[in-house]
Design an enzyme around this catalytic site. Structure first.
Site, short mmCIF file in Angstrom:
data_model
loop_
_atom_site.label_atom_id
_atom_site.label_comp_id
_atom_site.label_asym_id
_atom_site.label_seq_id
_atom_site.Cartn_x
_atom_site.Cartn_y
_atom_site.Cartn_z
NE ARG A 164 37.73 1.44 17.52
CZ ARG A 164 38.57 2.09 18.33
NH1 ARG A 164 38.52 3.41 18.41
NH2 ARG A 164 39.46 1.44 19.02
CB SER A 251 37.59 -4.03 19.98
OG SER A 251 38.79 -3.67 20.60
CD GLU A 351 34.99 -1.49 16.19
OE1 GLU A 351 34.79 -0.81 15.18
OE2 GLU A 351 36.00 -2.18 16.37
N1 EPU Z 1 40.16 -5.83 30.63
C1 EPU Z 1 39.91 -6.92 31.44
N2 EPU Z 1 39.75 -8.13 30.84
C2 EPU Z 1 39.84 -8.29 29.49
C3 EPU Z 1 40.08 -7.19 28.67
C4 EPU Z 1 40.24 -5.94 29.27
O1 EPU Z 1 39.83 -6.81 32.65
O2 EPU Z 1 39.69 -9.42 29.04
C5 EPU Z 1 40.38 -4.52 31.25
C6 EPU Z 1 41.85 -4.11 31.12
O3 EPU Z 1 42.62 -4.61 32.19
C7 EPU Z 1 41.77 -2.62 31.14
C8 EPU Z 1 40.44 -2.33 30.47
O4 EPU Z 1 39.68 -3.53 30.52
O5 EPU Z 1 41.72 -2.14 32.45
C9 EPU Z 1 40.58 -1.84 29.03
O6 EPU Z 1 41.29 -2.81 28.26
P1 EPU Z 1 42.39 -2.38 27.18
O7 EPU Z 1 43.30 -1.40 27.79
O8 EPU Z 1 42.99 -3.61 26.62
O9 EPU Z 1 41.60 -1.59 26.07
P2 EPU Z 1 40.17 -1.87 25.44
O10 EPU Z 1 39.22 -0.86 25.98
O11 EPU Z 1 39.82 -3.30 25.61
C10 EPU Z 1 40.43 -0.26 23.40
C11 EPU Z 1 40.10 -0.32 21.94
C12 EPU Z 1 41.19 -1.06 21.18
C13 EPU Z 1 42.49 -0.30 21.38
C14 EPU Z 1 42.78 -0.23 22.89
C15 EPU Z 1 43.98 0.64 23.18
C16 EPU Z 1 37.69 -0.31 21.69
C17 EPU Z 1 36.46 -1.12 21.44
N3 EPU Z 1 38.81 -0.99 21.75
O12 EPU Z 1 40.43 -1.59 23.89
O13 EPU Z 1 40.86 -1.01 19.80
O14 EPU Z 1 43.56 -0.93 20.71
O15 EPU Z 1 41.66 0.37 23.60
O16 EPU Z 1 43.66 1.97 22.93
O17 EPU Z 1 37.61 0.90 21.85
C18 EPU Z 1 39.80 -2.17 18.00
O18 EPU Z 1 39.02 -1.23 17.93
O19 EPU Z 1 39.72 -3.16 17.24
C19 EPU Z 1 40.82 -2.16 19.04
C20 EPU Z 1 41.66 -3.20 19.24
#
Ligand code: EPU
Length: 355
Positions: A164, A251, A351
């Site tokens: 990012r 995010s 972010e």
């Molecule tokens: N989780 C929780 N509770 C929550 C949210 C997440 O327990 O409220 C856990 C999920 O169960 C999972 C882990 O955290 O085990 C990761 O969550 P998720 O798979 O939803 O992905 P993320 O790390 O929250 C990142 C990117 C997103 C992107 C997704 C899919 C960043 C900051 N965010 O989210 O990007 O769409 O992976 O690749 O890297 C963005 O940058 O705006 C964005 C949406």
């Protein structure tokens, strides 16, 4: 060149924050940028480039001259034995561009479906989702230097992509405005065209658990790029709020990286912490999980809220006439940072760009 005064930016940022631009120029061609730079009054002002407004928090009216990027156009620049190079105007919508490439039969961008914002904003934060980052599909970009008016090209290495992050998120050190471009281009350049790379030896990228689940449910061994596009849209619609319905900037925090020792310390505090080892030996933590574990999901501070299906996304719980302010969003963000730090010893880094 169209110069507008006192323009509402509420419809120009996906959070739906009410704020105005003192002066705004709609940039519909590279010539519009040259016209701004040739104008004795406009050229002297500090400038702020606005794309789709999907990764910003406006904390007040914007005093710098707003250059609203609206350059359109998509074309095949070159077909090589290895792939297709596509040139896209920076003002084009990102998701529509992904859909368009697939309709042409050029795979590669499907994992990045439904990311809000414009094509020109994609390299700024090196957008990424479901195992693919823009840098994996990036060829080069064309930009204009806002000091000299000179157009220039950057390849991936020159963009200094990180998680990012890119050279466009950093300012040149104070007093070094004439510093080499590698030292920071925030406020100093406007991206006019982005060239994307769609590989002919395309393979599906299904390493991400949510997509692998979709593949198993569908019982498809070799999904097409179009099929993955549809799965990504389904996964995102289920988890992430549609900015057209609930204002947000995706995010709100980056996923932090820690050392194995720090990770053991956090596991001792809560063994359920979601963590992923990275190839370099460090460990990525899920910021959404950390925030969720601190009890923030669905909570509100004033009109700023934490989305109830994904704690990493802050949302606008106001109405268009009484919207959240950038100040309220940042107050909530700081409260979240404090509680995650107190519970886990981790400092979360926002972010979006705070303006
Ligand atoms: N989780 C929780 N509770 C929550 C949210 C997440 O327990 O409220 C856990 C999920 O169960 C999972 C882990 O955290 O085990 C990761 O969550 P998720 O798979 O939803 O992905 P993320 O790390 O929250 C990142 C990117 C997103 C992107 C997704 C899919 C960043 C900051 N965010 O989210 O990007 O769409 O992976 O690749 O890297 C963005 O940058 O705006 C964005 C949406």
């Amino acid at each position: 060149m169209l110069v507008e005064k006192n323009v509402s930016l509420q419809a120009c940022n996906t959070f739906g924050i009410a704020a105005s631009a003192d002066t705004l120029v709609r940039v519909r061609s590279a010539q519009d940028v040259q016209d701004v730079l040739a104008d004795p009054l406009l050229a002297r002002q500090p400038m702020f480039v606005l794309g789709g407004g999907s990764n910003i928090v406006l904390t007040g009216d914007v005093q710098p001259l707003v250059l609203k990027m609206e350059i359109q156009g998509r074309r095949l620049l070159e077909e090589t034995p290895r792939g297709w190079i596509i040139e896209v105007g920076a003002g084009e919508n990102w998701h529509d561009t992904v859909a368009w490439t697939l309709a042409q039969g050029w795979p590669g961008l499907e994992n990045l479906a439904l990311i809000p914002g414009t094509v020109g904003a994609a390299p700024v934060q090196n957008i990424g989702a479901y195992g693919v980052e823009l840098q994996d599909r990036f060829h080069s970009l064309v930009a204009i230097d806002l000091h000299s008016g000179e157009p220039f090209m950057l390849d991936a290495a020159q963009c200094a992509f990180g998680y990012r992050d890119s050279v466009f998120k950093h300012r040149a050190p104070a007093g070094q405005q004439g510093a080499p471009r590698g030292m920071g281009l925030a406020g100093r350049a406007i991206i006019t065209h982005v060239r994307l790379w769609c590989p002919k030896d395309w393979r599906p990228e299904l390493g991400y658990l949510d997509l692998e689940k979709k593949r198993q449910e569908a019982g498809i061994a070799q999904p097409s790029a179009q099929q993955i596009f549809e799965w990504v849209c389904e996964v995102r619609r289920a988890k992430l709020p549609d900015p057209a319905v609930v204002g947000n900037a995706g995010s709100f925090f980056k996923n932090p990286t820690v050392s194995p020792e720090q990770c053991l310390d956090i596991i001792a505090r809560d063994p359920k912490v979601v963590h992923y080892p990275l190839p370099d030996g460090s460990i990525k933590l899920a910021a959404g999980w950390l925030i969720d574990a601190c009890g923030w999901k669905g909570k509100r501070v004033g009109k700023a809220g934490v989305y109830d299906r994904q704690a990493l996304v802050l949302v606008n719980r106001g109405t268009p006439d009484d919207s959240v302010t950038g100040g309220e969003v940042m107050t909530l963000a700081r409260a979240i940072q404090t509680s995650v730090y107190e519970r886990f010893g981790i400092r979360l880094e926002p972010e979006p760009v705070v303006v």
